[in-house]
Design a protein around this motif. Structure first.
Motif, PDB file in Angstrom:
ATOM      1  N   LYS A   1       2.778   0.346  -7.550  1.00 38.08           N
ATOM      2  CA  LYS A   1       2.724   0.522  -9.006  1.00 38.08           C
ATOM      3  C   LYS A   1       3.994  -0.043  -9.626  1.00 38.08           C
ATOM      4  CE  LYS A   1      -0.373   4.463  -8.871  1.00 38.08           C
ATOM      5  NZ  LYS A   1      -0.151   5.578  -7.911  1.00 38.08           N
TER       6      LYS A   1
ATOM      7  N   SER B   1       0.813  -1.228   0.000  1.00 38.26           N
ATOM      8  CA  SER B   1       0.000   0.000   0.000  1.00 38.26           C
ATOM      9  C   SER B   1       0.840   1.268   0.000  1.00 38.26           C
ATOM     10  CB  SER B   1      -0.951   0.023   1.210  1.00 38.26           C
ATOM     11  OG  SER B   1      -1.644  -1.183   1.304  1.00 38.26           O
ATOM     12  N   ASN B   2       1.752   1.339  -0.942  1.00 38.88           N
ATOM     13  CA  ASN B   2       2.509   2.568  -1.149  1.00 38.88           C
ATOM     14  C   ASN B   2       2.414   2.927  -2.625  1.00 38.88           C
ATOM     15  OD1 ASN B   2       3.819   3.288   1.471  1.00 38.88           O
ATOM     16  ND2 ASN B   2       4.544   1.164   1.305  1.00 38.88           N
ATOM     17  N   ASN B   3       3.212   3.887  -3.029  1.00 39.35           N
ATOM     18  CA  ASN B   3       3.211   4.285  -4.432  1.00 39.35           C
ATOM     19  C   ASN B   3       4.535   3.928  -5.076  1.00 39.35           C
ATOM     20  OD1 ASN B   3       0.730   5.250  -5.213  1.00 39.35           O
ATOM     21  ND2 ASN B   3       1.060   7.258  -4.273  1.00 39.35           N
TER      22      ASN B   3
HETATM   23  C1  NAG Z   1      -0.382   7.482  -4.439  1.00 33.46           C
HETATM   24  O1  NAG Z   1      -0.257   8.797  -4.950  1.00 33.46           O
HETATM   25  C2  NAG Z   1      -1.479   9.390  -5.296  1.00 33.46           C
HETATM   26  C3  NAG Z   1      -1.203  10.746  -5.902  1.00 33.46           C
HETATM   27  O2  NAG Z   1       0.117  10.982  -6.124  1.00 33.46           O
HETATM   28  C4  NAG Z   1      -2.345   9.521  -4.071  1.00 33.46           C
HETATM   29  O3  NAG Z   1      -3.600  10.079  -4.407  1.00 33.46           O
HETATM   30  C5  NAG Z   1      -2.556   8.142  -3.455  1.00 33.46           C
HETATM   31  O4  NAG Z   1      -3.264   8.281  -2.256  1.00 33.46           O
HETATM   32  C6  NAG Z   1      -1.233   7.469  -3.188  1.00 33.46           C
HETATM   33  N1  NAG Z   1      -1.497   6.139  -2.770  1.00 33.46           N
HETATM   34  C7  NAG Z   1      -0.998   5.643  -1.630  1.00 33.46           C
HETATM   35  C8  NAG Z   1      -1.389   4.246  -1.337  1.00 33.46           C
HETATM   36  O5  NAG Z   1      -0.267   6.265  -0.897  1.00 33.46           O
END
Ligand code: NAG
Ligand code: NAG
Ligand code: NAG
Ligand code: NAG
Ligand code: NAG
Ligand code: NAG
Ligand code: NAG
Ligand code: NAG
Ligand code: NAG
Length: 888
Positions: free
Chosen positions: A476, A450-452
């Motif tokens: 991602k 659960s990160n980006n």
């Molecule tokens: C990932 O990044 C997007 C926008 O940059 C944000 O809206 C989203 O909450 C983030 N997701 C997580 C899981 O942190």
């Protein structure tokens, strides 16, 4: 003649001491270089110079990243208060907040660290808090504030040994929000204020004053110690009107602190300092500073003895020198339910005793069990890569109660904690998976879900061989999953989650596809393929054969074993064993793999019978190995007389050793002489040398320790229990710690890590045995709550030149101190962390024999027995009286 010899010896002692000191680091204390002076809560741009001291104070910027600034109530911003107390930094968030100090001299430097607190009702709550202050990973003290105006100072002298930086942390223990007013660090000369173990926290530091109520500190004191004027009850003072400076020793006291001295009032002949500790196990160090301030007439003498609880504290009477500071201090910590230091006029003295200044410290045992440096570096890198705003401060794993968020570690009592679990799920991580994760080498759990996170999954994650859980879902990530991770997951070694990564190729097929495209061109025709196959087969076969051969020659058993099993091999039945031990009547002790009983053969020969633990199964291998062991004969190896292997009832029959084992002997009442100890060391070394060099293939003992060195009626030492670990590589769990065989305290650190066992592991363990003989300590030194491996106990003392400090106090007669120094060198060489740098047992035998020769060649040179006869030689050769050998 004798005196010059003595002086020559002292000179050599001094040289020896100096040679051991760390390379000199110049302390430019005069100009504040190396000082860290933080006015906590000061805003960033307001650095200033304190008007009274000239000290340069800066804000907390760069030292801490949490907390908030506040000003104390105007009521307490008085001119009588120091400017530094006008503001504080408080820590309403998080349970622990840490300042990181990076002293210029790094690890190994000696530092005075001082924290000051004045509540001043900064939060308008009128509720003075109580909280803990930590130094590094250990609790330093509790700060209990009684009222708004009270100024509390905590001061400690400490040498960091593992890292170049220091943490000072404030921990909320439920008694209100922690805060701090001032934090200061001063580098000290490395040779002063050293505790045997631990750090020194200040109890008091007083100087004698005739009139002044003035505290002394920087610039009077180049180290910025704070001296409080205070005189003992029922004393008067003498002082000097001269303006010349009092000559200083290594302690570099402010001259102004030495210009007056207390002396007993009205004809008294002693001064007395009393202290009742709250905890009678607390340990203390005292430093007394003396200087004669009166020009004595020809017939006048000022001489006194110093005692601690009525026993001599210093080995001879003290005559203070005119206008020269002489410091006398404890080289060992003092501990008692009540401590009394008396300074008593001697009979021939015509003048009363004096005392100019005194310092009293309590020992704080800081475990310094900080997290393994590689883990810390990787975590700091991760923290900065992802700009994490978590409350990650101080050490990740220690103290245990203050683990970093998302972190878990394993702890044992002897090693640095190891980071084993990292959970950064939902932590807002962006960008690639940092390569630093792969540097957390003991990681078992890694949760990055659960990160980006974007980009490929780094191949290097597969290097984390302990990894059992890897969660990458909800990111991602793109590309494919590294093959080794997939394979480990397939065979159930790794629980791998990666769902919810839209761009990630999720199955074997992507990796396989790539493989196929590479291999396809090779299969040009079936014929070519078959030829290739044949060639590969031939190569593999040759290789295997060669490797096999290499292995054999490595083990050196391509030669025929030199053991010859002569006749007279004694094999006993279980019944005979019961007979010779009278039904296991007298237990001699418990050795590795079994219990040992006393026995007598039919012809009256005394024997020791080891009944092997029932879990150990008899086998053909047992029999062959035992036959070999029976054939090994050396005067310094306990010889095997026979064995029994009837119906899984296994026993080994050894020659009887009347004086038991070395551990018991050393802990007994009568101390062995240095000569006896050396002889025992030589015996044991010879036994090991024979196992290593006299046997083909060499036998590595694997468990060299004092309980395995036995002594016969003539105190001849013989090594016992060799070869057993060869017969039973994996038995008897009580004796084998984890998978590594050996005993805590004796274990070769390199073996511990690599599990590569060789003769040098025995050399390491022997080094520990030798240190035990020299120091009289045991392999794991216990003091109060801390357990230290002997090697770690000895090293810091040697590093600062405190050679006498490590030598066993019970060694009464030493003819040649040089023989001890040399033996210490040998021991330290044996315990070098890197195996290849250690000597062989043959080298050790040679060296120890030379030590013995030195000790036997008793000369007047180096006779330290009659130090008391030279009382007319009062002016110390060494200006620092404290450096003379301690009371023995
Ligand atoms: C990932 O990044 C997007 C926008 O940059 C944000 O809206 C989203 O909450 C983030 N997701 C997580 C899981 O942190
Ligand atoms: C504050 O507490 C200290 C120590 O307990 C005490 O000496 C002092 O008198 C107190 N001051 C006030 C104003 O209560
Ligand atoms: C300690 O002080 C002495 C004398 O001033 C000096 O010679 C020595 O180099 C200093 N040592 C260290 C480690 O600073
Ligand atoms: C000095 O005497 C006073 C009163 O007699 C006592 O309260 C105090 O504790 C004494 N101080 C010392 C250092 O003995
Ligand atoms: C100091 O002297 C007084 C009497 O003069 C005596 O009662 C007291 O016990 C003495 N205190 C100490 C600490 O010796
Ligand atoms: C002082 O100490 C010396 C040696 O330590 C001893 O011989 C002498 O008797 C002592 N004198 C007094 C007055 O205690
Ligand atoms: C850390 O691990 C130990 C042992 O596995 C466990 O008992 C403990 O609860 C864990 N602590 C945290 C904070 O997860
Ligand atoms: C990591 O923490 C989250 C919540 O903070 C939890 O749901 C998850 O189970 C943790 N992961 C592991 C592997 O323990
Ligand atoms: C991993 O550790 C090695 C040495 O311990 C270091 O050179 C390297 O920079 C580290 N890599 C990362 C990404 O932190």
């Amino acid at each position: 003649m004798k005196k010059t010899m003595l002086r020559a010896w002292r000179f050599r002692m001094l040289c020896a001491l100096l040679a051991c000191l760390a390379p000199p680091i110049t302390v430019h204390s005069q100009d504040q270089s190396g000082f860290i002076s933080i006015d906590c809560g000061l805003s960033n741009d307001d650095a200033y110079m304190d008007k009274t001291t000239g000290l340069q104070y800066t804000s907390d910027e760069g030292f801490i990243d949490t907390g908030s600034n506040a000003k104390v109530s105007p009521l307490y911003q008085t001119t009588s208060n120091l400017q530094q107390l006008a503001n504080v930094r408080s820590f309403p968030q998080g349970t622990r907040s840490c300042y990181t100090l990076r002293p210029t001299q790094g690890r190994g430097g000696n530092y005075l660290i001082r924290a000051t607190f004045m509540y001043g009702n900064y939060d308008s709550l009128n509720k003075p808090p109580e909280f803990d202050i930590h130094l590094g990973v250990d609790v330093w003290d509790t700060v209990k504030i009684d009222n708004s105006s009270q100024v509390i100072t905590k001061e400690i002298i400490h040498t960091p040994t593992t890292a170049d930086y220091l943490y000072v942390c404030l921990a909320n223990t439920g008694g209100g929000t922690p805060f701090i007013s001032t934090l200061e660090l001063r580098p000290l000369n490395n040779s002063i204020y050293k505790a045997e173990i631990g750090s020194l926290a200040l109890v008091f530091r007083h100087y004698t004053s005739t009139t002044s109520t003035q505290e002394l500190r920087y610039k009077d004191d180049i180290y910025d110690r704070i001296w409080i004027p205070s005189n003992l009850n029922n004393t008067t003072t003498i002082s000097t009107s001269l303006t010349t400076d009092v000559n200083q020793n290594l302690f570099e006291l402010p001259s102004s602190a030495m210009r007056a001295a207390m002396t007993p009032a009205a004809g008294g002949n002693f001064l007395e300092l009393n202290w009742t500790p709250t905890d009678p196990t607390d340990e203390f160090y005292i430093f007394m500073h003396f200087a004669e301030l009166e020009k004595l007439q020809g017939n006048q003498i000022r001489e006194f003895n110093i005692t601690f609880n009525d026993v001599p504290f210093y080995y001879r009477p003290v005559i203070p020198l005119y206008f020269r500071t002489n410091t006398i201090y404890s080289t060992k910590p003092k501990s008692s339910s009540h401590l009394t230091f008396s300074i008593m006029k001697t009979e021939r003295s015509t003048l009363p005793p004096i005392l100019n200044a005194v310092e009293f410290y309590i020992v704080k045992q800081l475990s310094q069990f900080v997290t393994n440096q590689g883990d810390v570096d990787a975590m700091l890198e991760i923290k900065s890569t992802y700009s994490l705003t978590k409350n990650w401060q101080g050490d990740p794993c220690s103290p245990r109660a203050y683990l970093w968020d998302g972190v878990n570690c394993t702890f044992d009592n002897f090693n640095a904690p190891i980071l084993t679990s990292l959970n950064l799920s939902s932590s807002g991580l962006k960008g690639n998976i940092s390569a630093s994760f792969s540097n957390l080498t003991s990681l078992q759990v890694l949760d990055l879900s659960s990160n980006n996170l974007t980009g490929q999954i780094p191949e290097s994650l597969a290097e984390l061989t302990h990894l059992a859980t890897l969660n990458l879902s909800g990111n991602k990530l793109s590309g494919s999953i590294p093959q080794p991770l997939l394979e480990r997951s397939k065979i159930g070694l790794l629980s791998l989650s990666f769902n919810d990564n839209p761009d990630l190729c999720q199955n074997m097929s992507c990796t396989n596809k790539e493989k196929k495209t590479i291999t396809a061109p090779i299969i040009a025709s079936i014929a070519a393929f078959l030829v290739l196959l044949a060639a590969i087969g031939a190569i593999l076969f040759g290789l295997k054969k060669r490797r096999l051969k290499k292995n054999l020659s490595n083990r050196a058993d391509v030669q025929k074993p030199v053991y010859s099993v002569k006749g007279g091999l004694a094999r006993f039945t279980h019944l005979e064993i019961m007979d010779m031990t009278k039904g296991l009547e007298r237990k001699l002790g418990r050795g590795s793999f079994g219990t040992v009983y006393y026995g007598e053969l039919k012809d009256g020969t005394q024997v020791a019978v080891k009944m092997l633990a029932p879990s150990i199964q008899g086998s053909e291998q047992f029999q062959t190995e035992v036959e070999l062991l029976i054939a090994i004969r050396h005067k310094n190896l306990v010889s095997l007389v026979g064995y029994c292997d009837e119906e899984n009832k296994l026993a080994l029959i050894y020659e009887y050793m009347a004086n038991g084992n070395l551990q018991t002997l050393m802990s007994g009442a009568s101390a062995l002489s240095w000569k006896q100890r050396l002889q025992i060391a030589i015996d044991a070394a010879q036994g090991l040398d024979y196992l290593h060099c006299g046997c083909r293939p060499p036998i590595v003992h694997r468990d060299v320790k004092t309980p395995n060195i036995l002594l016969n009626e003539n105190l001849q030492a013989k090594v016992a229990d060799f070869g057993l670990s060869k017969i039973f590589p994996d038995e008897d769990k009580s004796y084998i710690s984890t998978r590594v065989i050996g005993t805590v305290g004796y274990l070769d650190p390199e073996y511990h890590v690599t599990e590569q066992l060789n003769e040098k592991s025995d050399v390491y363990s022997f080094g520990v045995v030798l240190l035990e003989l020299i120091t009289g300590q045991v392999a794991v030194v216990k003091s109060n709550t801390i357990r230290t491996n002997l090697v770690h106990w000895v090293s810091p003392m040697l590093n600062r030149g405190d050679i006498w400090g490590i030598v066993d106090e019970r060694l009464q007669e030493v003819h040649s101190p040089n023989s001890i120094w040399r033996a210490i060198d040998v021991a330290m060489a044996c315990v070098k962390p890197t195996a290849i740098k250690r000597p062989t047992m043959s080298n050790v035998v040679t060296e120890l024999k030379e030590c013995l020769a030195m000790e036997m060649d008793v000369g007047i040179d180096g006779n330290i027995g009659d130090r008391n006869n030279d009382s007319d030689e009062m002016k110390p050769v060494i200006p620092y009286t404290a450096m003379a050998p301690r009371v023995r």
